[in-house]
Motif scaffolding. Structure first.
Motif, short mmCIF file in Angstrom:
data_model
loop_
_atom_site.label_atom_id
_atom_site.label_comp_id
_atom_site.label_asym_id
_atom_site.label_seq_id
_atom_site.Cartn_x
_atom_site.Cartn_y
_atom_site.Cartn_z
N THR A 1 44.06 49.96 40.82
CA THR A 1 45.44 49.56 41.17
C THR A 1 45.51 48.28 42.01
O THR A 1 46.54 47.98 42.59
CB THR A 1 46.25 50.67 41.92
OG1 THR A 1 45.78 50.71 43.28
CG2 THR A 1 46.12 52.02 41.28
N ILE A 2 44.42 47.51 42.06
CA ILE A 2 44.51 46.26 42.82
C ILE A 2 44.74 45.07 41.89
O ILE A 2 44.80 43.93 42.34
CB ILE A 2 43.26 46.02 43.70
CG1 ILE A 2 41.98 46.24 42.92
CG2 ILE A 2 43.29 46.89 44.93
CD1 ILE A 2 40.72 45.99 43.73
N LEU A 3 44.88 45.34 40.63
CA LEU A 3 45.21 44.31 39.65
C LEU A 3 46.15 44.94 38.63
O LEU A 3 45.90 46.05 38.17
CB LEU A 3 43.92 43.82 38.97
CG LEU A 3 44.02 42.63 38.03
CD1 LEU A 3 44.45 41.38 38.78
CD2 LEU A 3 42.68 42.38 37.35
N THR A 4 47.23 44.22 38.33
CA THR A 4 48.21 44.78 37.40
C THR A 4 47.92 44.27 35.99
O THR A 4 47.74 43.06 35.81
CB THR A 4 49.64 44.34 37.82
OG1 THR A 4 49.78 44.59 39.21
CG2 THR A 4 50.70 45.09 37.07
N PHE B 1 44.10 46.92 50.32
CA PHE B 1 45.22 47.15 49.40
C PHE B 1 44.94 48.30 48.42
O PHE B 1 45.82 48.69 47.68
CB PHE B 1 45.57 45.86 48.66
CG PHE B 1 46.36 44.92 49.53
CD1 PHE B 1 47.74 44.96 49.52
CD2 PHE B 1 45.73 44.05 50.39
CE1 PHE B 1 48.48 44.12 50.34
CE2 PHE B 1 46.44 43.21 51.22
CZ PHE B 1 47.82 43.24 51.19
N LEU B 2 43.71 48.77 48.42
CA LEU B 2 43.36 49.93 47.60
C LEU B 2 43.82 51.21 48.27
O LEU B 2 44.05 52.23 47.63
CB LEU B 2 41.83 49.94 47.46
CG LEU B 2 41.14 51.07 46.75
CD1 LEU B 2 41.38 50.90 45.26
CD2 LEU B 2 39.66 51.02 47.03
N ALA C 1 50.40 39.33 44.22
CA ALA C 1 48.95 39.14 44.36
C ALA C 1 48.19 40.12 43.47
O ALA C 1 47.10 39.81 42.99
CB ALA C 1 48.55 39.34 45.83
N ARG C 2 48.76 41.30 43.24
CA ARG C 2 48.12 42.24 42.32
C ARG C 2 48.23 41.72 40.88
O ARG C 2 47.33 41.93 40.06
CB ARG C 2 48.80 43.61 42.40
CG ARG C 2 48.47 44.40 43.65
CD ARG C 2 49.16 45.76 43.61
NE ARG C 2 49.38 46.29 44.95
CZ ARG C 2 48.47 46.95 45.65
NH1 ARG C 2 47.30 47.20 45.15
NH2 ARG C 2 48.76 47.38 46.87
N ARG C 3 49.34 41.04 40.58
CA ARG C 3 49.53 40.52 39.22
C ARG C 3 48.64 39.31 38.96
O ARG C 3 48.02 39.18 37.92
CB ARG C 3 50.99 40.11 39.02
CG ARG C 3 51.85 41.15 38.32
CD ARG C 3 53.13 40.55 37.79
NE ARG C 3 53.81 39.71 38.75
CZ ARG C 3 54.65 40.15 39.67
NH1 ARG C 3 54.91 41.44 39.75
NH2 ARG C 3 55.24 39.31 40.51
N LEU D 1 44.37 39.17 45.04
CA LEU D 1 43.66 40.14 45.87
C LEU D 1 42.16 40.10 45.57
O LEU D 1 41.34 40.24 46.47
CB LEU D 1 44.19 41.56 45.62
CG LEU D 1 45.58 41.90 46.13
CD1 LEU D 1 45.86 43.39 45.94
CD2 LEU D 1 45.74 41.53 47.59
N LEU D 2 41.83 39.91 44.30
CA LEU D 2 40.41 39.84 43.94
C LEU D 2 39.80 38.54 44.42
O LEU D 2 38.69 38.50 44.93
CB LEU D 2 40.23 39.96 42.42
CG LEU D 2 40.70 41.26 41.78
CD1 LEU D 2 40.35 41.27 40.29
CD2 LEU D 2 40.04 42.43 42.45
N LYS E 1 44.60 41.78 30.04
CA LYS E 1 44.80 40.96 31.23
C LYS E 1 44.34 39.54 30.96
O LYS E 1 43.22 39.32 30.50
CB LYS E 1 44.02 41.53 32.42
CG LYS E 1 44.27 40.79 33.72
CD LYS E 1 45.65 41.05 34.25
CE LYS E 1 46.04 40.12 35.38
NZ LYS E 1 47.42 40.33 35.82
N GLY F 1 45.93 38.34 40.52
CA GLY F 1 44.50 38.47 40.78
C GLY F 1 44.11 37.89 42.13
O GLY F 1 42.93 37.78 42.46
N SER G 1 39.17 46.93 38.44
CA SER G 1 40.22 46.55 39.39
C SER G 1 41.59 47.04 38.93
O SER G 1 42.41 47.43 39.75
CB SER G 1 40.24 45.03 39.57
OG SER G 1 39.00 44.58 40.02
#
Lengths: 313, 262
Positions: free
Chosen positions: A58-61, B91-92, B251-253, B257-258, A11, B255, A54
């Motif tokens: 599943t909250i980060l791809t 989102f989790l 947003a998951r790609r 969301l973090l 990542k 970051g 993360s």
């Protein structure tokens, strides 16, 4: 059976529009977590621990690599994974004016729990986390310790098969941290939950984890059972003796890694204290040394952490 | 289906609980709309407008307030988590963006309908505004159209939040101002410069307002303003839903969301 199987996870975060800045957070992480175990992830700040957690949550791809969680593919079946997994953050936050029971109720609804099952689960968790007296207290009026217990309760609302804990005891008083650690151990023992634990506290990792991975600059430098890791680094055990008599020369003693004599205290680092202690004592006796006090100090995970945090690793 | 209802209900109940506890919510639902209506109503008196022209202007004021109140609830579905830095936990969970939008929009519809009732009653009492003159069906379609438009605006706010983060929260209060200019809230859309008028025609609220105002003797610019307005509202909502789904993936790609949880 593996609950988590990850291979080559990478990542890189890109920030800025006009002049994009790239920061590689994970540089190809692979790991396997056995069912019903507690797997620790430790490493210095910025090592990529939260990024890894993360991605698994599943909250980060990830940019590349593959992972299977609970037998499901992370990128193709994230919804099925989410149903059976949950996350507890050390710096958890919830909507400020909702009350403790309402927060659990909200997340229970998000996991699709029907009214009766949800009410029962909320009560169970309030009791297990000793939050019953605080059920009607708004979130922003809770102490840090209570907030952390609520975070743990929220993480269990859906009876997860895999629980991800991101520094669950950070900022807690020692007694509260002990309670939370006992609850984590209880979860594994009683309910067989598989746990992935990111922590800064080496004692926590050593106490709780079956296996530990050291993450640094987005890579796993070492992985194994805490005892194996200590052995692998040849940190050795320290034998400390308060002595009187002539200064001995220990050169050539089998298994001796280093030694020093200062102010009547002899410190010997040996590969394995149990095996080398009789020989050491016999040698000292032969040289007319009187031993007044003896202590054996095994290296802990903190020593391993310090060693891996050094720049040459 | 039951599971979907429970998940959407989570947002409805949460918005309800937050509304109930926050005294400032009364300002959103009652005070500001009433102040707006009073100001505009007094302006119509000062300008000595006839009853139908007064109705034209007050209709716009009420529509704008209903859209604002309802769209805020949709945006709150995400904003509450953004403000409390708990976005990642939402989102989790195994939910889709449809649950977020449907649940919070339902609460917005309740609050929007309440704001409408208060303003219509106040308008009738203070300015003799007859809201039933156009008929019951147009009244229902008007309210439905306003709430549909609000859903679209709220979804757009959520999309912007997921793409641009905290900077985009201002959209929750500013997007409605764009509608005020483009949809002919206080004037017929044709008064706008041609490119802006064309843009206004692409917004559902324009058709909804024209359809309702026809009942007060103002001829609509198109043959079926209701059909156009409602179709555009549904179309934008569907398109918004897909875009929101894409924005969540983005947003998951990225970051985001973090970042929204730190």
């Amino acid at each position: 059976m593996w609950v988590v199987e990850a291979e080559g996870l990478r990542k890189t975060f890109v920030t800025g529009w006009l002049r994009p800045r790239r920061r590689e957070a994970l540089a190809g992480v692979s790991l396997r977590v056995a069912a019903g175990s507690i797997y620790g992830i430790v490493g210095p700040n910025g090592a990529g621990k939260t990024t890894l957690l993360s991605i698994l949550a599943t909250i980060l791809t990830p940019d590349s690599g593959r992972a299977t969680l609970l037998g499901r593919d992370l990128t193709r079946e994230p919804a099925a994974i989410r149903q059976r997994l949950n996350l507890v953050s050390g710096h958890a936050n919830f909507v400020w004016s909702l009350r403790v029971a309402e927060i659990l109720d909200f997340y229970g609804r998000l996991y699709g729990l029907a009214a009766r099952a949800r009410a029962r689960r909320v009560e169970e968790l309030l009791e297990w986390c000793e939050l019953t007296p605080y059920r009607a207290v708004p979130y922003n009026e809770l102490s840090t310790g209570l907030k952390q217990r609520l975070a743990l309760a929220k993480g269990l609302i859906n009876r997860p098969a895999l629980l991800l804990l991101d520094e669950p005891t950070v900022g807690l008083d020692p007694d509260m941290a002990l309670k939370v650690r006992a609850q984590i151990a209880d979860l594994k023992a009683r309910e067989g939950v598989t746990i992935l634990l990111c922590t800064h506290y080496m004692r926590e990792a050593e106490q709780l984890c079956d296996r530990v991975a050291f993450l640094k600059r987005g890579m796993i430098l070492a992985e194994g059972a805490p005892a194996d890791l200590k052995r692998r680094l040849h940190l050795g055990d320290a034998i400390r003796l308060r002595m009187s008599g002539p200064a001995p020369d220990l050169t050539g003693l089998p298994g001796l890694l280093q030694w020093a004599l200062r102010d009547g205290e002899l410190t010997c680092t040996v590969d394995e204290a149990a095996a080398r202690l009789p020989g050491l004592l016999a040698l000292l006796q032969a040289k007319g040394v009187r031993v007044q006090e003896l202590r054996v100090i095994e290296p802990d995970l903190e020593d391993v952490f310090v060693e891996y945090a050094k720049p040459h690793h | 289906m039951r599971s979907h209802t429970i998940k959407a209900g989570a947002f409805f109940i949460r918005n309800f609980r937050m509304t109930r506890r926050n005294a400032f919510t009364l300002f959103e639902v009652l005070f500001w709309p009433a102040v707006g209506l009073a100001s505009v109503g007094l302006l119509t008196r000062f300008l000595a407008l006839d009853a139908d022209t007064t109705a034209f202007v007050l209709t716009g004021t009420i529509a704008l307030s209903v859209v604002q109140v309802c769209q805020l609830d949709v945006a709150y579905g995400l904003l509450f988590d953004v403000w409390s830095k708990s976005v990642k936990h939402q989102f989790l969970a195994p939910i889709g963006v449809g649950h977020l939008v449907a649940g919070s929009w339902a609460m917005g519809a309740v609050r929007g309908a309440l704001a409408f009732l208060v303003m219509a009653s106040f308008g009738a009492w203070a300015f003799g505004f007859d809201f039933f003159k156009a008929g019951l069906l147009p009244l229902v379609l008007f309210l439905l159209g306003c709430l549909l438009s609000a859903a679209g605006v709220g979804v757009l706010t959520c999309i912007l939040l997921l793409l641009f983060g905290y900077r985009a929260e201002v959209a929750a209060w500013s997007l409605v101002s764009m509608l005020m200019v483009l949809c002919g809230v206080y004037y017929p859309v044709d008064l706008l410069p041609a490119p802006l008028a064309a843009a206004g025609r692409l917004l559902p609220l324009t058709g909804i307002l024209e359809g309702f105002r026809a009942g007060y003797g103002f001829a609509p610019a198109t043959a079926s303003p209701w059909g156009e307005g409602l179709a555009l509202g549904v179309g934008y909502l569907l398109a918004g839903g897909f875009t929101l789904h894409w924005a969540a993936r983005s947003a998951r790609r990225s970051g985001m969301l973090l970042r929204l949880s730190e």
